[in-house]
Design a protein around this motif. Structure first.
Motif, PDB file in Angstrom:
ATOM      1  N   SER A   1     -32.378  -8.469  -9.010  1.00  0.00           N
ATOM      2  CA  SER A   1     -32.568  -9.614  -9.995  1.00  0.00           C
ATOM      3  C   SER A   1     -31.174 -10.262 -10.526  1.00  0.00           C
ATOM      4  N   LYS A   2     -30.305  -9.972  -9.953  1.00  0.00           N
ATOM      5  CA  LYS A   2     -28.771 -10.660 -10.078  1.00  0.00           C
ATOM      6  C   LYS A   2     -28.930 -12.184 -10.051  1.00  0.00           C
ATOM      7  N   SER A   3     -29.441 -12.711  -9.092  1.00  0.00           N
ATOM      8  CA  SER A   3     -29.401 -13.987  -9.127  1.00  0.00           C
ATOM      9  C   SER A   3     -30.028 -14.739 -10.226  1.00  0.00           C
ATOM     10  N   SER A   4     -31.520 -14.254 -10.449  1.00  0.00           N
ATOM     11  CA  SER A   4     -32.274 -14.670 -11.803  1.00  0.00           C
ATOM     12  C   SER A   4     -31.174 -14.668 -13.010  1.00  0.00           C
ATOM     13  N   ARG A   5     -30.853 -13.810 -13.095  1.00  0.00           N
ATOM     14  CA  ARG A   5     -29.575 -13.721 -14.358  1.00  0.00           C
ATOM     15  C   ARG A   5     -28.650 -14.675 -14.303  1.00  0.00           C
ATOM     16  N   LEU A   6     -28.129 -14.782 -13.212  1.00  0.00           N
ATOM     17  CA  LEU A   6     -27.115 -15.747 -13.059  1.00  0.00           C
ATOM     18  C   LEU A   6     -27.546 -16.960 -13.290  1.00  0.00           C
ATOM     19  N   PHE A   7     -28.720 -17.303 -12.655  1.00  0.00           N
ATOM     20  CA  PHE A   7     -29.435 -18.587 -12.862  1.00  0.00           C
ATOM     21  C   PHE A   7     -29.709 -19.149 -14.185  1.00  0.00           C
ATOM     22  N   LEU A   8     -29.974 -18.020 -15.088  1.00  0.00           N
ATOM     23  CA  LEU A   8     -30.455 -18.245 -16.332  1.00  0.00           C
ATOM     24  C   LEU A   8     -29.016 -18.498 -17.161  1.00  0.00           C
ATOM     25  N   ASN A   9     -27.946 -17.893 -16.775  1.00  0.00           N
ATOM     26  CA  ASN A   9     -26.695 -18.123 -17.290  1.00  0.00           C
ATOM     27  C   ASN A   9     -26.244 -19.341 -17.041  1.00  0.00           C
ATOM     28  N   ARG A  10     -26.538 -19.982 -15.858  1.00  0.00           N
ATOM     29  CA  ARG A  10     -26.091 -21.194 -15.696  1.00  0.00           C
ATOM     30  C   ARG A  10     -26.828 -22.499 -16.272  1.00  0.00           C
ATOM     31  N   VAL A  11     -28.124 -22.148 -16.587  1.00  0.00           N
ATOM     32  CA  VAL A  11     -29.243 -23.237 -17.111  1.00  0.00           C
ATOM     33  C   VAL A  11     -29.175 -23.267 -18.543  1.00  0.00           C
ATOM     34  N   ASN A  12     -28.528 -22.205 -18.930  1.00  0.00           N
ATOM     35  CA  ASN A  12     -28.582 -21.950 -20.608  1.00  0.00           C
ATOM     36  C   ASN A  12     -27.248 -21.969 -21.221  1.00  0.00           C
ATOM     37  N   THR A  13     -26.710 -23.263 -21.018  1.00  0.00           N
ATOM     38  CA  THR A  13     -25.484 -23.672 -21.518  1.00  0.00           C
ATOM     39  C   THR A  13     -25.482 -24.797 -22.387  1.00  0.00           C
ATOM     40  N   ASN A  14     -24.339 -24.979 -23.237  1.00  0.00           N
ATOM     41  CA  ASN A  14     -24.445 -25.929 -24.097  1.00  0.00           C
ATOM     42  C   ASN A  14     -24.412 -27.580 -23.489  1.00  0.00           C
ATOM     43  N   GLU A  15     -23.652 -27.489 -22.186  1.00  0.00           N
ATOM     44  CA  GLU A  15     -23.498 -28.518 -21.465  1.00  0.00           C
ATOM     45  C   GLU A  15     -24.911 -28.951 -20.827  1.00  0.00           C
ATOM     46  N   ALA A  16     -25.657 -27.972 -20.503  1.00  0.00           N
ATOM     47  CA  ALA A  16     -26.875 -28.398 -19.946  1.00  0.00           C
ATOM     48  C   ALA A  16     -27.907 -28.773 -21.011  1.00  0.00           C
ATOM     49  N   ARG A  17     -27.882 -28.256 -22.187  1.00  0.00           N
ATOM     50  CA  ARG A  17     -28.725 -28.701 -23.437  1.00  0.00           C
ATOM     51  C   ARG A  17     -28.456 -30.124 -23.908  1.00  0.00           C
ATOM     52  N   LYS A  18     -27.164 -30.299 -23.529  1.00  0.00           N
ATOM     53  CA  LYS A  18     -26.766 -31.834 -23.954  1.00  0.00           C
ATOM     54  C   LYS A  18     -27.415 -32.725 -23.224  1.00  0.00           C
ATOM     55  N   MET A  19     -27.271 -32.197 -21.759  1.00  0.00           N
ATOM     56  CA  MET A  19     -27.908 -33.123 -20.735  1.00  0.00           C
ATOM     57  C   MET A  19     -29.440 -33.530 -20.661  1.00  0.00           C
ATOM     58  N   ASN A  20     -30.172 -32.455 -21.103  1.00  0.00           N
ATOM     59  CA  ASN A  20     -31.602 -32.479 -21.426  1.00  0.00           C
ATOM     60  C   ASN A  20     -31.897 -31.584 -22.642  1.00  0.00           C
ATOM     61  N   PRO A  21     -31.977 -32.050 -23.670  1.00  0.00           N
ATOM     62  CA  PRO A  21     -32.444 -31.320 -24.927  1.00  0.00           C
ATOM     63  C   PRO A  21     -33.777 -31.013 -24.740  1.00  0.00           C
ATOM     64  N   THR A  22     -34.638 -31.610 -24.059  1.00  0.00           N
ATOM     65  CA  THR A  22     -36.020 -31.306 -24.120  1.00  0.00           C
ATOM     66  C   THR A  22     -36.581 -30.191 -22.906  1.00  0.00           C
TER      67      THR A  22
END
Length: 100
Positions: free
Chosen positions: A20-41
């Motif tokens: 499940s390493k890829s899933s953990r890394l995927f979550l790490n990439r998606v759940n960043t401040n930059e991603a939240r600024k791009m799509n707050p919803t």
């Protein structure tokens, strides 16, 4: 990553499964401040599976309603990101074409 065109991401993983390493890394990439600024919803849901041998999977819902289901244990992080971005890039191109 083009999270701007994604409405929802659901990740189910077993944290003690090596696959499940890829899933953990995927979550790490998606759940960043930059991603939240791009799509707050963007809605991110994580399910922790109790079985340490359970397979991880990711479901992505795009803004146009298309759903993508991935068996993330069989993919490396690069291929996983590429699969998720493939449809998002198409949506980005349509958006740019309509803005002309």
């Amino acid at each position: 990553m083009l999270v701007r065109h994604i409405n929802e991401i659901k990740v189910a993983l077993s944290p003690y499964n090596v696959a499940s390493k890829s899933s953990r890394l995927f979550l790490n990439r998606v759940n960043t401040n930059e991603a939240r600024k791009m799509n707050p919803t963007l809605k991110i849901t994580t399910d922790i599976l109790p079985d340490p041998k359970a397979a991880s999977h990711i479901q992505v819902v795009y803004r146009d309603g298309k759903k993508l289901a991935l068996d993330s244990d069989k993919l490396k992080i690069g291929h996983l990101l590429q699969a998720v971005n493939k449809h998002a890039k198409k949506l980005e191109e349509v958006e740019q074409a309509n803005s002309w």
